[in-house]
Design an enzyme around this catalytic site. Structure first.
Site, short mmCIF file in Angstrom:
data_model
loop_
_atom_site.label_atom_id
_atom_site.label_comp_id
_atom_site.label_asym_id
_atom_site.label_seq_id
_atom_site.Cartn_x
_atom_site.Cartn_y
_atom_site.Cartn_z
N LYS A 33 37.65 42.78 50.81
CA LYS A 33 36.23 42.56 50.14
C LYS A 33 34.49 41.80 50.64
CE LYS A 33 35.56 41.60 46.04
NZ LYS A 33 35.28 41.31 45.16
N THR A 34 35.06 40.91 50.66
CA THR A 34 34.56 39.79 50.73
C THR A 34 33.51 39.92 52.40
OG1 THR A 34 34.55 38.29 49.11
CG2 THR A 34 32.97 37.38 50.25
N ASP A 225 28.79 43.97 44.33
CA ASP A 225 29.81 43.71 44.47
C ASP A 225 30.95 43.82 43.58
OD1 ASP A 225 32.65 42.16 45.52
OD2 ASP A 225 31.34 40.29 45.25
N GLU A 226 32.25 44.23 43.35
CA GLU A 226 32.65 44.00 41.82
C GLU A 226 32.28 45.27 41.16
OE1 GLU A 226 35.66 42.81 41.53
OE2 GLU A 226 35.18 40.51 41.90
N GLN A 256 41.07 46.32 39.50
CA GLN A 256 40.59 44.98 39.03
C GLN A 256 40.07 45.02 37.64
OE1 GLN A 256 41.24 42.14 42.47
NE2 GLN A 256 41.42 43.93 43.65
N ARG A 612 47.16 37.90 43.51
CA ARG A 612 46.36 36.70 43.84
C ARG A 612 47.48 35.74 44.76
NH1 ARG A 612 42.94 37.99 44.05
NH2 ARG A 612 43.58 39.70 42.79
#
Length: 775
Positions: A33-34, A225-226, A256, A612
């Site tokens: 994503k980043t 983002d998010e 998430q 994670r």
DNA sequence: TGCGTGCTTCTTTTT
DNA sequence: GAAGCACGCA
């Protein structure tokens, strides 16, 4: 073709290249994503778009910083500072400062943190004579925050039938008044709370269309983002800003979404297609982070949730080990097991400490884990918890900065008016507060009127107030001429803070002194930028008000095991992850299990935790755990059963303490000799269980509060309390001890209470006060 | 007015 | 187990 595009897979590349029009990037965990966000910004710049036309919004400073670093590496650092990239709160605070005049705020308005807000609410409740048991600051703030996040003003709140009914039903019908006064006080104090930064941005854009237009034209390209974590207020700001160019790219993963508790609306991501019909959707489903086994296990968990966008997250990495499940006997043993595992895995795989993370649901769980790590000499670092900026001494110094920059800031004023001691006590301050309240002005303004208003304060006290104000004013003039570090240092010295802390030679005092030094060093670093003009203190405080936990990372030894809550782990990855405290009522939290929506959010949190891990994931729970200073029995979390059994295995109970009874905790007897592995754990376990020190200190307290002479000799069966003595119990009142039985520490006393008949009390937990000795 | 003491409350997560 | 608060003493 730009070379960096070759580093992306097909979907990532499409998402990066679709710069015009609205795009929704559904980014499964570990799908890069980043990477897409940073490459997309880089790509925009390469296409010749001006950096000042790009707005990139994140939720955490960490995310913003990481993105800046990565873009900086690709295109050089010079351009970065022209990008509008930061957290929602920091970006809109910046805009509000620029436009502050329009909404009648000083451009140097203060930002109240939640503690300030709570204090203000407490004050207001006291003034209104509201029962603090009913009107808990936390809850009231929650209601106000909820209202602001849904763009309900104080007057709308007061007139909203639904809200008022709901407040009435929860027996808090006065919240609307608190909200109104709270708003008022913030206004007179020239302060905004966190929610105001978004709320007032919305107001600004609604009331001044030409301002909105200005920013619409400025921000030709918007990235968020998010997106699944945006609340209504944030959603509307984005919608307004993107309304002109429609070049909006939102990235997120509904699986998430873990911030609904503070107003995030997962629907925002579901509704994106409706909001922007000409949208393009990119689903990134390949997970590059974790082994197949971990991805599959995570999928099996999230499958249990009803509301979600269907995705097929998969991994082409090695299949990997199964998730390991550990049952520990106590929370202490859990820590012990983990510490051992870390050493084992580290040795086996030649890993660094920093390859490991220990995650937990609540910050309170960290202490016991720390203890276990310390015993094994494993270096660790805690993220979050009581952050550096929340420490008393730091907040004190920052309050000076705030007041100097914005003298109207009431919460800052109250905090430091008598710190260090300058002889202004509660009584004097209360009078001043009353004056400020009566005239509806800030405390500072009230203080300037002390000479003209008839107020019952002695001349000496008035003089002290004026001296304090003189001190502050002196610094105010200094701000614009000197750089931040110089002013800050002078403040720390001239106000006497440093001296006060320096004279404190207790370990805490020394540590506080160090913290102040550290803060000063931080400011020095802040002023040492490459830019031409050194930043002044105003810029520093604007920066620091929105910093929270994670930011201070000037630790040179970074090879440490990371401890943090699952919430703060979002966006991070670790080779090995230990997920602790998988117990009913803890995770999922007992506050959420009655509500399906909330339970699903907890499950998403579990999903976040699992994903994670890159290679190793260990899940553990304890059968008993200290909570509120008491041992409680715990059941394994329902979430463990959500994992498809194919992907998880229970570790053989090699280390678990079968030997020790759980029911009879105060009767811990060894039924057989513990093996070597458990020996150490047992001793720490027992030590904790005995709570000898606590018990003794309680005895000491009994000694102190009564005039009797009670022996505290260990080994004495009664541990001080003897038959025939008259004792007092907080609930049952006075009574006489008629019988004592059992050995320390589970001594039981039978006591005849005048009011409640005969009661058997476990002395360890009975709150008894000895009134007098019988004989 | 300041300070020490003891009592109560609170803990889900954070910008 | 910490932190705030009220109370009482100096």
């Amino acid at each position: 073709m730009y070379p960096y595009l070759k580093e992306l897979n097909d979907i990532q590349r499409e998402a990066v290249e679709a710069v015009e029009g609205p795009s929704l990037v559904i980014a499964g965990a570990g799908s890069g994503k980043t990477r897409v966000l940073t490459y997309r910004i880089t790509h925009l710049l390469n296409l010749g778009k001006a950096p000042s036309n790009i707005l990139a919004l994140t939720f955490t400073n960490k995310a913003a910083r990481e993105m800046k670093d990565r873009i900086g590496n690709m295109i050089g650092n010079k351009i970065i500072k022209y990008l509008w990239m930061g957290t929602f709160h920091s970006i809109f605070a910046k805009i509000l400062r620029i436009e502050s005049k329009l909404i009648n705020y000083p451009s140097s308005f203060s930002i109240y943190d939640s503690q300030d807000s709570k204090n203000l609410i407490k004050t207001i409740c006291k003034e209104l004579n509201l029962d603090p048991q009913v009107y808990k600051a936390n809850e009231v703030l929650g209601r106000i925050s909820f209202a602001k996040n849904n763009l309900v003003t104080a007057s709308n709140y007061a007139n909203n039938f639904q809200i008022k009914t709901s407040d009435k039903n929860s027996r808090k019908p006065e919240i609307y008044r608190i909200y109104q006064i709270y708003e008022n006080r913030c206004k007179t104090a020239g302060a905004m709370d966190f929610d105001d930064l978004l709320f007032k941005t919305n107001m600004l854009f609604d009331q001044f269309p030409e301002i909105l237009k200005k920013y619409q034209e400025k921000f030709k390209y918007i990235l968020v983002d998010e997106y699944q974590d945006t609340n209504f207020s944030q959603y509307l700001i984005i919608k307004k800003l993107a309304n002109k160019h429609h070049n909006l790219c939102v990235v997120g993963d509904d699986a998430q979404s873990i911030y609904a508790f503070r107003g995030a609306r997962i629907e925002n991501i579901f509704n994106f297609k409706k909001d922007y019909p000409e949208n393009k959707v990119f689903k990134m489903e390949q997970n590059y982070r974790s082994t197949q086994n971990i991805v599959n296990a995570a999928n099996s968990v999230i499958d249990k949730n009803k509301s979600q966008i269907k995705k097929n997250v998969y991994s082409e990495n090695e299949s990997g080990n199964k998730i390991k499940l550990f049952e520990a006997y106590t929370d202490h043993e859990e820590g012990y097991l983990i510490a051992n595992m870390i050493n084992d895995i580290r040795y086996r795989d030649h890993d660094n400490f920093s390859d490991f993370a220990i995650l937990y649901r609540t910050n309170a769980q960290s202490r016991i884990l720390e203890e276990a790590l310390r015993k094994k000499n494993i270096p660790y670092k805690i993220y979050g918890g009581l952050s550096f900026y929340q420490r008393k001494e730091i907040k004190d110094l920052l309050a000076y900065f705030r007041l100097i920059i914005n003298p109207l800031d009431d919460e800052a004023f109250k905090r430091i008016i008598n710190y260090p001691k300058r002889g202004i006590g509660k009584t004097s301050l209360d009078k001043l507060l009353q004056l400020a309240k009566d005239q509806d002005i800030s405390i500072w303004q009230a203080a300037t009127k002390l000479n003209v208003v008839n107020i019952q304060l002695s001349g000496a006290v008035v003089k002290k107030f004026h001296e304090f104000m003189g001190l502050i004013s002196n610094f105010t003039t200094m701000i614009n001429t000197d750089d931040a570090y110089e002013v800050a240092r002078k403040i720390a010295v001239n106000t006497g803070i440093l001296k006060d802390l320096h004279s404190d030679k207790t370990p805490e005092g020394i540590s506080r002194h160090e913290n102040i030094q550290e803060l000063l060093n931080g400011i020095k670093e802040f002023t040492n930028t490459e830019e031409e003009d050194t930043p002044n203190l105003i810029e520093y405080i604007e920066n620091v008000s929105l910093l929270t936990n994670d930011d201070k990372s000037n630790d040179n030894n970074n090879d440490k095991v990371i401890l943090m809550t699952i919430h703060s782990a979002k966006g991070l990855e670790f080779k090995s992850v230990f997920l602790t405290g998988l117990e009913e009522d803890l995770f999922p939290s007992k506050f959420t299990v009655s509500n399906i929506t909330e339970l699903e959010e907890e499950r998403r949190l579990f999903y976040v935790a699992i994903t994670r891990a890159e290679k190793n994931l260990c899940i553990s729970y304890a059968k008993t755990r200290y909570r509120w200073g008491q041992l409680v029995d715990c059941r394994p979390s329902r979430f463990i059963r959500d994992i498809n059994p194919d992907f998880i295995e229970q570790e053989s109970p090699l280390l678990t303490m079968k030997n020790y009874k759980s029911k009879n905790r105060f009767n811990l007897k060894q039924e057989s000799t513990p093996d070597k592995n458990t020996e150490k754990s047992y001793s720490s376990f027992k030590k904790q269980n005995d709570k000898t020190s606590t018990f003794n200190s309680r005895l000491k307290k009994i000694n102190k509060t009564s005039s009797t002479n009670i022996s505290t000799t260990e080994g004495n069966n009664t541990e001080g309390i003897k038959t025939g003595e008259i004792v007092e119990h907080e609930r049952f009142g006075q009574g006489t001890v008629v019988n004592i039985e059992g050995d320390f520490p589970n001594t039981k006393a039978t006591i005849e209470f005048n009011s409640a008949g005969t009661k058997q009390l476990l002395l360890k937990f009975a709150k008894l006060k000895v009134i007098k000795k019988y004989n």
